[in-house]
Each structure stands twice: as C-alpha cells, then as structure tokens.
Design an enzyme around this catalytic site. Structure first.
Site, PDB file in Angstrom:
ATOM      1  N   LYS A   1       0.833  -1.202   0.000  1.00  0.00           N
ATOM      2  CA  LYS A   1       0.000   0.000   0.000  1.00  0.00           C
ATOM      3  C   LYS A   1       0.874   1.262   0.000  1.00  0.00           C
ATOM      4  O   LYS A   1       2.089   1.179   0.164  1.00  0.00           O
ATOM      5  CB  LYS A   1      -0.950  -0.041   1.197  1.00  0.00           C
ATOM      6  CG  LYS A   1      -1.875  -1.277   1.204  1.00  0.00           C
ATOM      7  CD  LYS A   1      -2.815  -1.272   0.024  1.00  0.00           C
ATOM      8  CE  LYS A   1      -3.815  -2.392  -0.159  1.00  0.00           C
ATOM      9  NZ  LYS A   1      -3.929  -3.580   0.578  1.00  0.00           N
TER      10      LYS A   1
HETATM   11  C1  LIG Z   1      -5.144  -4.522   0.996  1.00  0.00           C
HETATM   12  C2  LIG Z   1      -6.631  -4.510   0.975  1.00  0.00           C
HETATM   13  C3  LIG Z   1      -7.408  -5.027   2.025  1.00  0.00           C
HETATM   14  C4  LIG Z   1      -6.860  -5.799   3.152  1.00  0.00           C
HETATM   15  O1  LIG Z   1      -5.808  -5.231   3.813  1.00  0.00           O
HETATM   16  P1  LIG Z   1      -4.721  -6.166   4.534  1.00  0.00           P
HETATM   17  O2  LIG Z   1      -3.912  -5.187   5.303  1.00  0.00           O
HETATM   18  O3  LIG Z   1      -3.962  -6.874   3.477  1.00  0.00           O
HETATM   19  O4  LIG Z   1      -5.473  -7.096   5.416  1.00  0.00           O
HETATM   20  C5  LIG Z   1      -8.788  -4.892   1.956  1.00  0.00           C
HETATM   21  N1  LIG Z   1      -9.376  -4.299   0.922  1.00  0.00           N
HETATM   22  C6  LIG Z   1      -8.675  -3.803  -0.092  1.00  0.00           C
HETATM   23  C7  LIG Z   1      -9.397  -3.114  -1.208  1.00  0.00           C
HETATM   24  C8  LIG Z   1      -7.286  -3.903  -0.125  1.00  0.00           C
HETATM   25  O5  LIG Z   1      -6.608  -3.420  -1.161  1.00  0.00           O
END
Ligand SMILES: *Cc1c(COP(=O)(O)O)cnc(C)c1O
Length: 379
Positions: A182
């Site tokens: 992210k």
């Molecule tokens: C990354 C992501 C998640 C989950 O986040 P994690 O930290 O990997 O558990 C949920 N929804 C979306 C759209 C994501 O891109």
C-alpha cells in the site's frame, strides 16, 4: 538492466534505526509507539478517533462487528476488489450483495446501489480501487436517508481526497490498510477511523479479546474480541511512513502523468488499444496504474503477456479477477454474467509498475514493452 517490480516500499535508514530502537527498548508489542502512531493518524484525519490494527482485513472485520452485522444481514459491495472485502462479510455470517462497477472508474456503480437495497441491507462497503475515491457526496446521499452504515474500504486510498477533503477525515467508518504494497506501510497493519470515543473504546475491545481492565488490576470481558493489535515495531515504521505519505503520493502522481504522456504518444498507432484508468489528478493517490489489455484481439493470454513483460525485466500484477467467480463464491450461487463490467475488467486488467522510487525512464521502458508485446501478438 535490473528487474523492475510492480511495487516496492520506500523504507529509509532513519526508519530502520527507529525500529532498532524499539527492539532494544524491551517493549515490542502494542505500547507507546502504537499510541503515538494513533495520535499522528488522528491528526492526519482531522482529529477523528483512530485505532491501529494488525491488518486492513482486521479493521474491516471489527467495523462490521461495530455495526452489529451478522447472520441474515446484507452488505452491498463491489465484485472488483481484493477478496478481503467480500470475505469479511461472509466471515461475519452476512451476505455480500455485489453491485457491478462503473466501467470507467472501475469502482462500484453508485447508480445501481438503490436497486440492490432490500429490508435486510445494513451497510454499504465501497472500495476506492487503485486509490481513486468513490463519490462520497453521492454515496452518503444514498446511505444516510436509508439509515445504512457505510464501511469505507479505503485500504488503497490513504492520502486521497474527495472534494478537497481527505478520505478518512469525514464519513462513517473508514478502514485503511498498511500492507507492504500500500502507499504507506507498517509491513502488515491497518487503521480504523471512528465516529466517537465510545465507538473507539468498543473497537479496542474487539481488537484484543474483549478485555477491559479495571483500576484494581482485574479485568472483565463482555464482547468476544479477536487478536488484532498492532506491534510497536510495526507502529514505529508507520510513524515515519505517515510523515512521507503526501510526498510519496505526489511522486506517484508524477509517474502516473508520465504514463499518460507516453500512452498518448502511442495512441493512434495501430497496435495501441489498451484501456487506461481515469486521468484523475485531483482526488486519487495513484495506488496502482492498471491498464486493460484487449486479449480477445491478441494471440496471447494474460499469462503469456506477464511472462513477456518478465522477459523484459518488468514485473506486473493482476488487481483483480472478479470476486464472485471464485469457487467459494460460485458455491453461493454467483455465476459468470452476473456482473459483466467487473468480469471483463477482471479478465483484462494488468497492473504496471508504480512506486515512489521509480524513475521516469522506468515508465518509458514499461510503455515501450507493453506496446512491443501487443504489436508482436495481434491476431
Ligand atoms: C489490501 C486490501 C485489504 C486488506 O488489507 P490487509 O492489510 O492486506 O489485510 C482490503 N481491501 C482492499 C481493497 C485492499 O486493497
């Protein structure tokens, strides 16, 4: 030429030294660093209460619990997301009600939401795919009068904004992920922006076994919480990353602009037929740069395309195949044809490299490679 991954976190020496300090401090799980991280996040989101978690998935699960969503309830969401978005709804015992995406924004088509609302609908869970925000004005104009909760899956839109206001600084529950891929990271982690301190206190219970401690050193448990707390090691990374998120996003926007410039030059050439993301530079944080490759007009499929890019030392990703076509979802009755826009995008989408440490020349190299592969493989 070194291999160009589709993404890579930017971690500096100061952060590494900071993590070493935490490790030496003797307190490595949730403690002062988490408190400081939450305070900094709260400031970033205009003073709203924020609690840190060990994943974005955990924040979504806790958000559903805070809304009291469970068996018999329906949650409206998008079929084009990381599968966590829909999995958490099912794991809460509720039913995901998918609404097809807008083929331009690739986000849930807000015009179709009203038709999906039933007496069982409890919440809407939109996703800002690639960090391009869903229209918050329209979203809340639909949800609020109907008494629906909104759980914003803003996992990808840290630092993005809508109408000049930062995502997270407004709205109902806002869930953000700090997964390594992210725009800012804690390795694994996430945060939930809440409405008030009571809700934040309840979120804390859900975060750690439901435990509430009293002044006499005793404790009580009145909700069944989980194990979702963030470590101080991770929070220390997040504190530094948060200071740099706006600069990271600015660099991402520059690189995305370069993609558009290069693609515009190639446009008009017969081999250039890819779909591009919306050229939004006001709201989005350019979490990803996804093109739609028209594989039905090529002699190769996506696997061959990915391999051909790798042969040119370029990593690409796929974000995402449509969720409702996964086996676990087909078993629930979902099938091909249910959400045609999400299905087509899910088949054609390819995520090109985009991360702050990338060079402009890398963008040029990626565009040339895409163009070359398409030119060589037309039907
Ligand atoms: C990354 C992501 C998640 C989950 O986040 P994690 O930290 O990997 O558990 C949920 N929804 C979306 C759209 C994501 O891109």
């Amino acid at each position: 030429m070194s291999f160009l991954p589709f993404t890579r976190p930017t971690i500096d020496e100061e952060t590494i030294a900071g993590v070493a300090d935490v490790l030496r401090s003797g307190w490595i799980t949730s403690g002062p660093q988490v408190k400081a991280f939450e305070a900094a996040l709260s400031e970033y989101f205009g003073g709203r209460p924020v609690r840190a978690f060990n994943s974005g998935t955990a924040t979504l699960e806790v958000a559903l619990a805070l809304c009291g969503i469970g068996a018999g309830d329906e949650v409206i969401t998008t079929p084009l997301s990381w599968v966590a978005t829909a999995n958490v709804i099912l794991r809460a015992g509720a039913r995901p009600v998918f609404v097809d995406v807008d083929p331009v924004t690739r986000n849930i088509d807000l015009h179709r939401i009203e038709a999906a609302i039933t007496p069982r609908t409890r919440a809407v869970m939109p996703v800002d795919l690639a960090g391009l925000p869903v229209d918050r004005d329209r979203l809340y104009a639909i949800a609020r009068p109907r008494g629906l909760r909104v759980i914003e899956d803003a996992a990808q839109s840290m630092g993005a904004s809508w109408g000049g206001r930062r995502i997270g600084s407004m709205g109902d529950l806002v869930s953000i992920s700090f997964h390594a891929n992210k725009n800012m990271t804690t390795g694994e982690g996430g945060c939930l922006v809440l409405n008030d301190t009571d809700e934040a206190a309840l979120a804390e219970k859900h975060r750690l076994q439901g435990v509430v401690r009293d002044a006499d050193g005793g404790m009580d448990v009145d909700v069944l919480g989980g194990k979702f707390n963030l470590t101080d090691i991770a929070a220390r990374i997040g504190i530094d990353q948060l200071k740099r998120i706006d600069a990271f996003n600015a660099r991402r926007r520059e690189l995305a602009r370069r993609y558009f410039e290069r693609f515009a030059e190639m446009n008009g050439q017969p081999e250039w037929e890819c779909g591009l993301p919306p050229a939004d530079f006001g709201n989005g944080n350019w979490h990803m740069f996804q093109i739609n490759v028209p594989f039905d007009r090529l002699r190769i499929g996506r696997g061959d395309f990915i391999r051909a890019m790798q042969e040119r030392e370029i990593g690409v990703g796929v974000h995402y195949p449509a969720i409702h076509l996964f086996t676990a979802y087909r078993r629930l009755g979902f099938k091909a044809g249910d959400f045609p826009h999400a299905e087509r995008i899910g088949r054609e989408t390819v995520t090109l490299p985009l991360f702050p440490a990338m060079q402009s020349a890398d963008v040029d190299r990626v565009c040339a490679a895409v163009c070359d592969i398409i030119a060589k493989n037309r039907k």
